[in-house]
Write a protein that holds these residues in place. Structure first.
Motif, PDB file in Angstrom:
ATOM      1  N   MET A   1       0.853  -1.168   0.000  1.00 46.65           N
ATOM      2  CA  MET A   1       0.000   0.000   0.000  1.00 46.65           C
ATOM      3  C   MET A   1       0.901   1.235   0.000  1.00 46.65           C
ATOM      4  O   MET A   1       1.801   1.344   0.820  1.00 46.65           O
ATOM      5  CB  MET A   1      -0.898  -0.030   1.243  1.00 46.65           C
ATOM      6  CG  MET A   1      -1.584   1.285   1.494  1.00 46.65           C
ATOM      7  SD  MET A   1      -2.600   1.276   2.971  1.00 46.65           S
ATOM      8  CE  MET A   1      -4.068   0.596   2.284  1.00 46.65           C
ATOM      9  N   PRO A   2       0.655   2.182  -0.902  1.00 44.34           N
ATOM     10  CA  PRO A   2       1.482   3.390  -0.933  1.00 44.34           C
ATOM     11  C   PRO A   2       1.228   4.267   0.288  1.00 44.34           C
ATOM     12  O   PRO A   2       0.137   4.286   0.840  1.00 44.34           O
ATOM     13  CB  PRO A   2       1.047   4.093  -2.215  1.00 44.34           C
ATOM     14  CG  PRO A   2      -0.304   3.564  -2.511  1.00 44.34           C
ATOM     15  CD  PRO A   2      -0.347   2.169  -1.943  1.00 44.34           C
ATOM     16  N   LEU A   3       2.236   4.965   0.703  1.00 48.14           N
ATOM     17  CA  LEU A   3       2.142   5.874   1.838  1.00 48.14           C
ATOM     18  C   LEU A   3       2.171   7.289   1.300  1.00 48.14           C
ATOM     19  O   LEU A   3       3.160   7.717   0.709  1.00 48.14           O
ATOM     20  CB  LEU A   3       3.314   5.636   2.798  1.00 48.14           C
ATOM     21  CG  LEU A   3       3.377   6.516   4.022  1.00 48.14           C
ATOM     22  CD1 LEU A   3       2.177   6.254   4.933  1.00 48.14           C
ATOM     23  CD2 LEU A   3       4.654   6.237   4.794  1.00 48.14           C
ATOM     24  N   HIS A   4       1.076   8.018   1.456  1.00 49.34           N
ATOM     25  CA  HIS A   4       0.971   9.386   0.953  1.00 49.34           C
ATOM     26  C   HIS A   4       1.321  10.352   2.075  1.00 49.34           C
ATOM     27  O   HIS A   4       0.549  10.529   3.017  1.00 49.34           O
ATOM     28  CB  HIS A   4      -0.436   9.657   0.418  1.00 49.34           C
ATOM     29  CG  HIS A   4      -0.795   8.756  -0.722  1.00 49.34           C
ATOM     30  ND1 HIS A   4      -0.354   8.987  -2.001  1.00 49.34           N
ATOM     31  CD2 HIS A   4      -1.519   7.615  -0.773  1.00 49.34           C
ATOM     32  CE1 HIS A   4      -0.789   8.033  -2.800  1.00 49.34           C
ATOM     33  NE2 HIS A   4      -1.500   7.185  -2.084  1.00 49.34           N
ATOM     34  N   ILE A   5       2.461  10.969   1.964  1.00 44.92           N
ATOM     35  CA  ILE A   5       2.957  11.867   3.000  1.00 44.92           C
ATOM     36  C   ILE A   5       1.989  13.018   3.236  1.00 44.92           C
ATOM     37  O   ILE A   5       1.806  13.468   4.365  1.00 44.92           O
ATOM     38  CB  ILE A   5       4.356  12.402   2.626  1.00 44.92           C
ATOM     39  CG1 ILE A   5       5.349  11.269   2.481  1.00 44.92           C
ATOM     40  CG2 ILE A   5       4.843  13.432   3.634  1.00 44.92           C
ATOM     41  CD1 ILE A   5       5.563  10.450   3.731  1.00 44.92           C
ATOM     42  N   GLU A   6       1.318  13.479   2.210  1.00 49.42           N
ATOM     43  CA  GLU A   6       0.403  14.618   2.375  1.00 49.42           C
ATOM     44  C   GLU A   6      -0.785  14.292   3.284  1.00 49.42           C
ATOM     45  O   GLU A   6      -1.431  15.183   3.808  1.00 49.42           O
ATOM     46  CB  GLU A   6      -0.094  15.131   1.019  1.00 49.42           C
ATOM     47  CG  GLU A   6      -0.984  14.161   0.256  1.00 49.42           C
ATOM     48  CD  GLU A   6      -0.223  13.185  -0.625  1.00 49.42           C
ATOM     49  OE1 GLU A   6      -0.895  12.486  -1.405  1.00 49.42           O
ATOM     50  OE2 GLU A   6       1.008  13.120  -0.541  1.00 49.42           O
ATOM     51  N   ASN A   7      -1.062  13.003   3.498  1.00 53.06           N
ATOM     52  CA  ASN A   7      -2.145  12.604   4.398  1.00 53.06           C
ATOM     53  C   ASN A   7      -1.686  12.460   5.839  1.00 53.06           C
ATOM     54  O   ASN A   7      -2.494  12.190   6.719  1.00 53.06           O
ATOM     55  CB  ASN A   7      -2.754  11.276   3.941  1.00 53.06           C
ATOM     56  CG  ASN A   7      -3.503  11.436   2.639  1.00 53.06           C
ATOM     57  OD1 ASN A   7      -3.971  12.510   2.308  1.00 53.06           O
ATOM     58  ND2 ASN A   7      -3.613  10.362   1.892  1.00 53.06           N
ATOM     59  N   GLN A  40      -6.540   1.339   4.727  1.00 47.22           N
ATOM     60  CA  GLN A  40      -6.812  -0.060   4.393  1.00 47.22           C
ATOM     61  C   GLN A  40      -8.301  -0.361   4.480  1.00 47.22           C
ATOM     62  O   GLN A  40      -8.847  -1.070   3.631  1.00 47.22           O
ATOM     63  CB  GLN A  40      -6.027  -0.990   5.309  1.00 47.22           C
ATOM     64  CG  GLN A  40      -4.552  -1.029   5.007  1.00 47.22           C
ATOM     65  CD  GLN A  40      -3.779  -1.867   5.997  1.00 47.22           C
ATOM     66  OE1 GLN A  40      -4.205  -2.086   7.124  1.00 47.22           O
ATOM     67  NE2 GLN A  40      -2.609  -2.329   5.583  1.00 47.22           N
ATOM     68  N   ARG A  41      -8.966   0.160   5.523  1.00 42.10           N
ATOM     69  CA  ARG A  41     -10.423  -0.046   5.639  1.00 42.10           C
ATOM     70  C   ARG A  41     -11.154   0.604   4.472  1.00 42.10           C
ATOM     71  O   ARG A  41     -12.086   0.020   3.903  1.00 42.10           O
ATOM     72  CB  ARG A  41     -10.937   0.542   6.955  1.00 42.10           C
ATOM     73  CG  ARG A  41     -10.614  -0.268   8.177  1.00 42.10           C
ATOM     74  CD  ARG A  41     -11.375   0.221   9.401  1.00 42.10           C
ATOM     75  NE  ARG A  41     -11.199   1.636   9.653  1.00 42.10           N
ATOM     76  CZ  ARG A  41     -10.227   2.181  10.377  1.00 42.10           C
ATOM     77  NH1 ARG A  41      -9.316   1.406  10.928  1.00 42.10           N
ATOM     78  NH2 ARG A  41     -10.170   3.485  10.563  1.00 42.10           N
TER      79      ARG A  41
END
Length: 64
Positions: A1-7, A40-41
């Motif tokens: 799963m990609p990790l979006h730093i902006e989130n 993930q949910r």
């Protein structure tokens, strides 16, 4: 799963030379874990909502 730093936002603020405390690191880890679990949910919910269901398919085999 990609990790979006902006989130990933945090209430932890440090000066340039300040080291992280254990409490700050624990808070950051908890925050990242919660965001990843939420993503993930959301991905699972979206996959379930967009999955094709057999009951939505036509009953006539010729129409398939």
């Amino acid at each position: 799963m990609p990790l979006h730093i902006e989130n990933l936002t945090s209430r932890v603020h440090l000066d340039a030379g300040t080291r992280w405390t254990k409490a700050q690191l624990d808070e950051l880890v908890d925050l990242v874990s919660a965001r990843l679990a939420r993503d993930q949910r959301e991905a699972a919910r979206l996959a379930e909502e967009t999955a094709l269901r057999r009951d939505a398919m036509p009953s006539d085999p010729i129409a398939r």
